[in-house]
Design a protein around this motif. Structure first.
Motif, PDB file in Angstrom:
ATOM      1  N   ARG A 361       1.044  -1.253   0.012  1.00  0.00           N
ATOM      2  CA  ARG A 361      -0.119  -0.025   0.012  1.00  0.00           C
ATOM      3  C   ARG A 361       0.895   1.419  -0.002  1.00  0.00           C
ATOM      4  O   ARG A 361       1.907   1.144   0.565  1.00  0.00           O
ATOM      5  CB  ARG A 361      -1.003   0.070   1.178  1.00  0.00           C
ATOM      6  CG  ARG A 361      -0.406   0.284   2.594  1.00  0.00           C
ATOM      7  CD  ARG A 361      -1.421   0.258   3.791  1.00  0.00           C
ATOM      8  NE  ARG A 361      -0.832   0.705   4.935  1.00  0.00           N
ATOM      9  CZ  ARG A 361      -0.536  -0.268   5.700  1.00  0.00           C
ATOM     10  NH1 ARG A 361      -1.028  -1.464   5.491  1.00  0.00           N
ATOM     11  NH2 ARG A 361       0.126   0.074   6.753  1.00  0.00           N
ATOM     12  N   PRO A 362       0.489   2.248  -0.482  1.00  0.00           N
ATOM     13  CA  PRO A 362      -0.801   2.445  -1.390  1.00  0.00           C
ATOM     14  C   PRO A 362      -0.905   1.824  -2.530  1.00  0.00           C
ATOM     15  O   PRO A 362       0.129   1.742  -3.280  1.00  0.00           O
ATOM     16  CB  PRO A 362      -1.185   4.101  -1.508  1.00  0.00           C
ATOM     17  CG  PRO A 362       0.385   4.775  -1.423  1.00  0.00           C
ATOM     18  CD  PRO A 362       1.139   3.564  -0.658  1.00  0.00           C
ATOM     19  N   ARG A 363      -1.863   1.399  -2.979  1.00  0.00           N
ATOM     20  CA  ARG A 363      -2.125   0.669  -4.404  1.00  0.00           C
ATOM     21  C   ARG A 363      -2.572   1.601  -5.352  1.00  0.00           C
ATOM     22  O   ARG A 363      -3.645   2.134  -5.544  1.00  0.00           O
ATOM     23  CB  ARG A 363      -3.227  -0.334  -4.546  1.00  0.00           C
ATOM     24  CG  ARG A 363      -2.876  -1.674  -3.284  1.00  0.00           C
ATOM     25  CD  ARG A 363      -3.847  -2.375  -3.568  1.00  0.00           C
ATOM     26  NE  ARG A 363      -3.575  -3.513  -2.519  1.00  0.00           N
ATOM     27  CZ  ARG A 363      -4.294  -4.588  -2.307  1.00  0.00           C
ATOM     28  NH1 ARG A 363      -5.327  -4.931  -2.875  1.00  0.00           N
ATOM     29  NH2 ARG A 363      -3.744  -5.544  -1.429  1.00  0.00           N
ATOM     30  N   LYS A 364      -1.570   2.535  -5.913  1.00  0.00           N
ATOM     31  CA  LYS A 364      -1.682   3.607  -6.757  1.00  0.00           C
ATOM     32  C   LYS A 364      -2.623   3.212  -7.751  1.00  0.00           C
ATOM     33  O   LYS A 364      -3.676   4.299  -8.191  1.00  0.00           O
ATOM     34  CB  LYS A 364      -0.318   4.363  -7.266  1.00  0.00           C
ATOM     35  CG  LYS A 364       0.404   4.835  -5.955  1.00  0.00           C
ATOM     36  CD  LYS A 364       1.856   5.300  -6.503  1.00  0.00           C
ATOM     37  CE  LYS A 364       2.620   5.725  -5.182  1.00  0.00           C
ATOM     38  NZ  LYS A 364       3.908   6.366  -5.554  1.00  0.00           N
ATOM     39  N   THR A 365      -2.399   2.341  -8.598  1.00  0.00           N
ATOM     40  CA  THR A 365      -3.031   2.090  -9.817  1.00  0.00           C
ATOM     41  C   THR A 365      -4.475   1.840  -9.616  1.00  0.00           C
ATOM     42  O   THR A 365      -5.461   2.475 -10.175  1.00  0.00           O
ATOM     43  CB  THR A 365      -2.511   0.734 -10.415  1.00  0.00           C
ATOM     44  OG1 THR A 365      -1.215   1.044 -10.696  1.00  0.00           O
ATOM     45  CG2 THR A 365      -3.431   0.620 -11.690  1.00  0.00           C
ATOM     46  N   MET A 366      -5.043   1.150  -8.351  1.00  0.00           N
ATOM     47  CA  MET A 366      -6.241   0.923  -8.234  1.00  0.00           C
ATOM     48  C   MET A 366      -6.759   2.115  -7.579  1.00  0.00           C
ATOM     49  O   MET A 366      -8.054   2.321  -7.740  1.00  0.00           O
ATOM     50  CB  MET A 366      -6.251  -0.430  -7.051  1.00  0.00           C
ATOM     51  CG  MET A 366      -7.596  -0.645  -6.622  1.00  0.00           C
ATOM     52  SD  MET A 366      -7.528  -1.891  -5.380  1.00  0.00           S
ATOM     53  CE  MET A 366      -7.074  -3.302  -6.221  1.00  0.00           C
ATOM     54  N   ALA A 369      -7.745   4.303 -10.413  1.00  0.00           N
ATOM     55  CA  ALA A 369      -8.870   3.740 -11.268  1.00  0.00           C
ATOM     56  C   ALA A 369     -10.162   4.147 -10.600  1.00  0.00           C
ATOM     57  O   ALA A 369     -11.066   4.618 -11.049  1.00  0.00           O
ATOM     58  CB  ALA A 369      -8.550   2.274 -11.467  1.00  0.00           C
ATOM     59  N   LEU A 370      -9.979   3.781  -9.041  1.00  0.00           N
ATOM     60  CA  LEU A 370     -11.453   4.033  -8.378  1.00  0.00           C
ATOM     61  C   LEU A 370     -11.927   5.452  -8.147  1.00  0.00           C
ATOM     62  O   LEU A 370     -12.979   5.913  -8.363  1.00  0.00           O
ATOM     63  CB  LEU A 370     -11.171   3.544  -7.135  1.00  0.00           C
ATOM     64  CG  LEU A 370     -11.039   1.907  -6.883  1.00  0.00           C
ATOM     65  CD1 LEU A 370     -10.714   1.794  -5.445  1.00  0.00           C
ATOM     66  CD2 LEU A 370     -12.354   1.458  -7.105  1.00  0.00           C
ATOM     67  N   GLY A 375     -15.104   9.645  -9.595  1.00  0.00           N
ATOM     68  CA  GLY A 375     -15.298  11.000 -10.327  1.00  0.00           C
ATOM     69  C   GLY A 375     -16.357  11.248 -11.364  1.00  0.00           C
ATOM     70  O   GLY A 375     -17.235  11.990 -11.318  1.00  0.00           O
ATOM     71  N   LEU A 376     -16.084   9.799 -12.353  1.00  0.00           N
ATOM     72  CA  LEU A 376     -16.848  10.230 -13.523  1.00  0.00           C
ATOM     73  C   LEU A 376     -18.527  10.104 -13.101  1.00  0.00           C
ATOM     74  O   LEU A 376     -19.237  10.434 -13.499  1.00  0.00           O
ATOM     75  CB  LEU A 376     -16.627   9.002 -14.590  1.00  0.00           C
ATOM     76  CG  LEU A 376     -15.355   9.419 -15.332  1.00  0.00           C
ATOM     77  CD1 LEU A 376     -14.813   8.384 -16.176  1.00  0.00           C
ATOM     78  CD2 LEU A 376     -15.613  10.784 -16.161  1.00  0.00           C
TER      79      LEU A 376
END
Length: 410
Positions: A361-366, A369-370, A375-376
């Motif tokens: 951690r931190p899981r930057k890619t996840m 993506a989250l 945000g969208l």
């Protein structure tokens, strides 16, 4: 074991306080703005000894994980630390110290066994020599007395039963001594333990501090907008700030740490060991009762023998028992001596810890993506709601078109 592992790593210079973690963005901005960041480390205001103890406590409370395998006698050790090198070093050092501990413990046990066997050998040797002398003197003075084949077989059988009874008696005494030791340990261990988390991790305090921070920011804004201190918004915020500060103080007064009660694994382990020792004691006592019955049957047969033949049987029976005890003690002494000098141990390190290539951690890619997904979703949802509830006309032409559809007023 964990404390000794950390102490050795500190001595080797492989376990030192790390700087307080700061993100790459913050470091980059600080460099661009020429702001010097403090050299504060995780040690804080603690002494190096207190910091070391805190690290041991953190490892035992969750940073170090030990998992036994169900398929084989394998223990897997994993460690969480601020750097991959430190995680690797701690995991390997804990395994090494545990292995050394088992080896030294076994060597210590072998040394005690060797000393006990040596001391008992002198006593048994003297006892055997005395019994053999008595037997020899008896046979010289009673040359006509001898045992037939059947009597000789009975003596050998009784001798073997005597040996088994002696071994079981020793086993029973050892089990009872172990039971007493375990019971004493159990009486000194609480059935439940209190696992503490620091006050800064207390969710109630964290929530109250965040609320206090927001209210103080809002109060400063209101004071800029409304210079008069008697403004109702300012009074309301000041009252809420005092109440929040009081709640935080009450949380601190309850305990310096928030506590949760859990079952003590040491108490559970001791209880399981006591159950096992009790079962061993009952089984040994039952075996002794069976042996006593068999010996009683042979002793009934021997009671019908003539007195001198019975005395000869008694002496031979005693010589056989002493010889067996002497051989067993000599074998035990030699085995303990060899084992004590050897690098023995029931623990072997099958695989050393590898340095992890990626942090857990931190899981930057996840997280990225989250973040994009959330945000969208929020953006599209807000745009839809804004359009749905919009009751205005964006252009004059749109308003005119709508008016054309209205019926002509009378």
């Amino acid at each position: 074991i964990v404390e000794e592992a950390i102490r050795q790593l500190r001595t080797e210079g492989l376990f030192n306080p790390l700087p307080v973690h700061r993100g790459k963005t913050i470091v980059w901005l600080a460099n661009r703005l020429r702001i010097r960041l403090s050299d504060k480390t995780e040690q804080g205001n603690l002494t190096i000894e207190a910091w070391e103890q805190q690290m041991v406590k953190n490892l035992l409370e969750g940073w170090l994980n030990v998992e036994p395998s169900r398929e084989a006698d394998i223990i897997t050790i994993s460690v969480k630390q601020g750097t991959p090198e430190r995680a690797q070093n701690v995991a390997n050092k804990v395994a090494e110290v545990f292995q050394e501990f088992i080896q030294k413990d076994m060597q210590k046990q072998m040394k005690v066994t060797e000393q006990f066997a040596t001391s008992q050998l002198q006593h048994i040797k003297g006892q055997l020599e005395d019994t053999e002398k008595q037997l020899q003197e008896f046979q010289v003075s009673n040359q006509t007395i001898d045992l037939d084949a059947e009597a000789q077989m009975i003596i050998e059988n009784v001798g073997q039963l005597d040996i088994q009874k002696t071994q079981l008696t020793q086993k029973l005494e050892g089990a009872k001594a172990q039971l007493k030791s375990l019971t004493d340990d159990l009486n000194n261990v609480s059935q439940q333990v209190i696992s503490a988390e620091t006050l800064t991790d207390n969710p109630n305090v964290m929530r109250l501090e965040q609320q206090l921070h927001d209210d103080q920011i809002q109060l400063a804004e209101f004071k800029n907008q409304y210079p008069a201190l008697a403004h109702p918004q300012i009074q309301r915020l000041e009252t809420r700030i005092r109440e929040t500060q009081g709640e935080i103080a009450r949380e601190d007064e309850k305990k310096v740490t928030s506590q949760t009660t859990t079952l003590n694994p040491i108490h559970q382990s001791l209880s399981q060991q006591i159950i096992g020792v009790l079962a061993e004691i009952r089984a040994t006592e039952n075996q002794l009762q069976v042996l006593d019955r068999r010996l009683g049957a042979y002793e009934k047969l021997m009671a019908e023998w003539p007195e001198k033949q019975l005395e000869l049987a008694r002496l031979k029976r005693k010589v056989l028992l002493d010889q067996e005890l002497f051989s067993a003690l000599e074998s035990t002494r030699q085995e303990a001596s060899i084992a004590g000098a050897a690098e023995l141990g029931s623990v072997k390190i099958l695989e050393a810890a590898d340095k992890p290539n990626h942090p857990i951690r931190p899981r930057k890619t996840m997280n990225l993506a989250l973040g994009i997904l959330v945000g969208l979703t929020i953006g599209i949802g807000l745009a839809f709601l804004r359009t749905y509830f919009d009751n205005t006309y964006p252009t004059l032409e749109e308003a005119q078109r709508q008016l054309e559809y209205l019926p002509t007023p009378p």
